[in-house]
Scaffold this motif. Structure first.
Motif, short mmCIF file in Angstrom:
data_model
loop_
_atom_site.label_atom_id
_atom_site.label_comp_id
_atom_site.label_asym_id
_atom_site.label_seq_id
_atom_site.Cartn_x
_atom_site.Cartn_y
_atom_site.Cartn_z
N ALA A 190 98.55 106.42 62.89
CA ALA A 190 98.04 106.58 64.26
C ALA A 190 96.56 106.95 64.24
O ALA A 190 95.78 106.47 65.08
CB ALA A 190 98.85 107.66 64.99
N VAL A 191 96.16 107.78 63.29
CA VAL A 191 94.74 108.16 63.16
C VAL A 191 93.91 106.92 62.81
O VAL A 191 92.87 106.68 63.43
CB VAL A 191 94.55 109.27 62.11
CG1 VAL A 191 93.09 109.45 61.75
CG2 VAL A 191 95.14 110.59 62.61
N ARG A 192 94.37 106.13 61.85
CA ARG A 192 93.63 104.91 61.47
C ARG A 192 93.43 103.99 62.68
O ARG A 192 92.33 103.50 62.92
CB ARG A 192 94.38 104.15 60.38
CG ARG A 192 94.22 104.70 59.02
CD ARG A 192 94.86 103.77 57.97
NE ARG A 192 95.15 104.53 56.79
CZ ARG A 192 96.30 105.16 56.56
NH1 ARG A 192 97.30 105.08 57.40
NH2 ARG A 192 96.46 105.85 55.46
N ARG A 193 94.51 103.74 63.41
CA ARG A 193 94.43 102.83 64.56
C ARG A 193 93.50 103.38 65.64
O ARG A 193 92.66 102.67 66.17
CB ARG A 193 95.83 102.58 65.15
CG ARG A 193 96.67 101.66 64.29
CD ARG A 193 98.00 101.32 64.96
NE ARG A 193 98.84 102.49 65.18
CZ ARG A 193 99.63 103.04 64.25
NH1 ARG A 193 99.68 102.53 63.03
NH2 ARG A 193 100.37 104.09 64.53
N ARG A 194 93.63 104.65 65.96
CA ARG A 194 92.82 105.25 67.03
C ARG A 194 91.34 105.28 66.65
O ARG A 194 90.47 104.98 67.47
CB ARG A 194 93.32 106.66 67.33
CG ARG A 194 92.60 107.39 68.42
CD ARG A 194 92.89 106.77 69.76
NE ARG A 194 92.24 107.57 70.81
CZ ARG A 194 92.24 107.24 72.06
NH1 ARG A 194 92.85 106.17 72.47
NH2 ARG A 194 91.62 107.99 72.93
N VAL A 195 91.04 105.64 65.42
CA VAL A 195 89.64 105.69 64.97
C VAL A 195 89.02 104.29 65.05
O VAL A 195 87.92 104.12 65.58
CB VAL A 195 89.54 106.28 63.54
CG1 VAL A 195 88.17 106.04 62.94
CG2 VAL A 195 89.86 107.77 63.56
N ALA A 196 89.72 103.28 64.53
CA ALA A 196 89.19 101.91 64.56
C ALA A 196 88.96 101.46 66.00
O ALA A 196 87.92 100.86 66.32
CB ALA A 196 90.13 100.96 63.84
N GLN A 197 89.91 101.75 66.87
CA GLN A 197 89.81 101.34 68.28
C GLN A 197 88.63 102.01 68.97
O GLN A 197 87.84 101.36 69.65
CB GLN A 197 91.11 101.70 69.01
CG GLN A 197 91.02 101.50 70.51
CD GLN A 197 92.06 102.32 71.25
OE1 GLN A 197 92.61 103.29 70.74
NE2 GLN A 197 92.32 101.93 72.48
N ARG A 198 88.48 103.31 68.81
CA ARG A 198 87.42 104.05 69.52
C ARG A 198 86.03 103.72 68.99
O ARG A 198 85.09 103.61 69.75
CB ARG A 198 87.67 105.56 69.45
CG ARG A 198 88.95 106.01 70.13
CD ARG A 198 88.98 105.68 71.59
NE ARG A 198 88.13 106.62 72.30
CZ ARG A 198 87.69 106.46 73.54
NH1 ARG A 198 87.99 105.39 74.23
NH2 ARG A 198 86.92 107.36 74.10
N VAL A 199 85.89 103.56 67.68
CA VAL A 199 84.58 103.20 67.11
C VAL A 199 84.18 101.81 67.61
O VAL A 199 83.04 101.59 68.00
CB VAL A 199 84.59 103.29 65.57
CG1 VAL A 199 83.33 102.67 64.98
CG2 VAL A 199 84.72 104.75 65.12
N LYS A 200 85.15 100.90 67.65
CA LYS A 200 84.86 99.55 68.15
C LYS A 200 84.47 99.61 69.63
O LYS A 200 83.47 99.00 70.04
CB LYS A 200 86.10 98.66 67.96
CG LYS A 200 86.00 97.31 68.60
CD LYS A 200 85.16 96.38 67.79
CE LYS A 200 85.24 94.98 68.38
NZ LYS A 200 84.18 94.13 67.93
N ALA A 201 85.21 100.36 70.43
CA ALA A 201 84.96 100.43 71.87
C ALA A 201 83.65 101.15 72.21
O ALA A 201 82.91 100.71 73.09
CB ALA A 201 86.12 101.11 72.58
#
Length: 116
Positions: free
Chosen positions: A76-87
């Motif tokens: 969940a941390v991996r997915r959230r970090v990738a999503q927020r950095v991209k956004a």
């Protein structure tokens, strides 16, 4: 270029550079948001980032409660970090390494408080 004035449009001039430390703050906050039940006496997640062009490689260190599904929380941390950095930074995130620094047993803070 515009045909009328011969000038370069504002959106086509210059470049935007986001400092590594800013991307690291975004990643640390995203990791904090992703952890289901952070331990009450645990440290906030920390992140280090290496940016190359428009890609950020992220390393997150965090503390989790015990017992918990560590693998699921790290995912969940991996997915959230990738999503927020991209956004927020517009960067691709090909790698998010999650390091669990410490596990906090449930009830440890309550027991610790009684000892004092």
């Amino acid at each position: 270029m515009t045909a009328v004035t011969g000038r370069v449009a504002a959106a086509e001039r210059g470049e935007t550079r986001i400092a590594d430390r800013v991307v690291a703050k975004i990643a640390a906050q995203a990791a904090k948001e992703a952890v289901e039940e952070p331990p009450p006496d645990g440290a906030s997640p920390r992140a280090t980032v290496t940016v190359h062009r428009d890609a950020a490689r992220v390393r997150v260190s965090l503390e989790l409660g015990y017992p918990s599904d560590i693998g699921r929380q790290c995912g969940a941390v991996r997915r959230r970090v990738a999503q927020r950095v991209k956004a927020l930074a517009g960067m691709e995130v090909p790698e998010v390494a999650v390091q669990v620094e410490r596990l906090h047993p449930a009830g440890a803070s309550a027991a610790h408080g009684r000892i004092r």
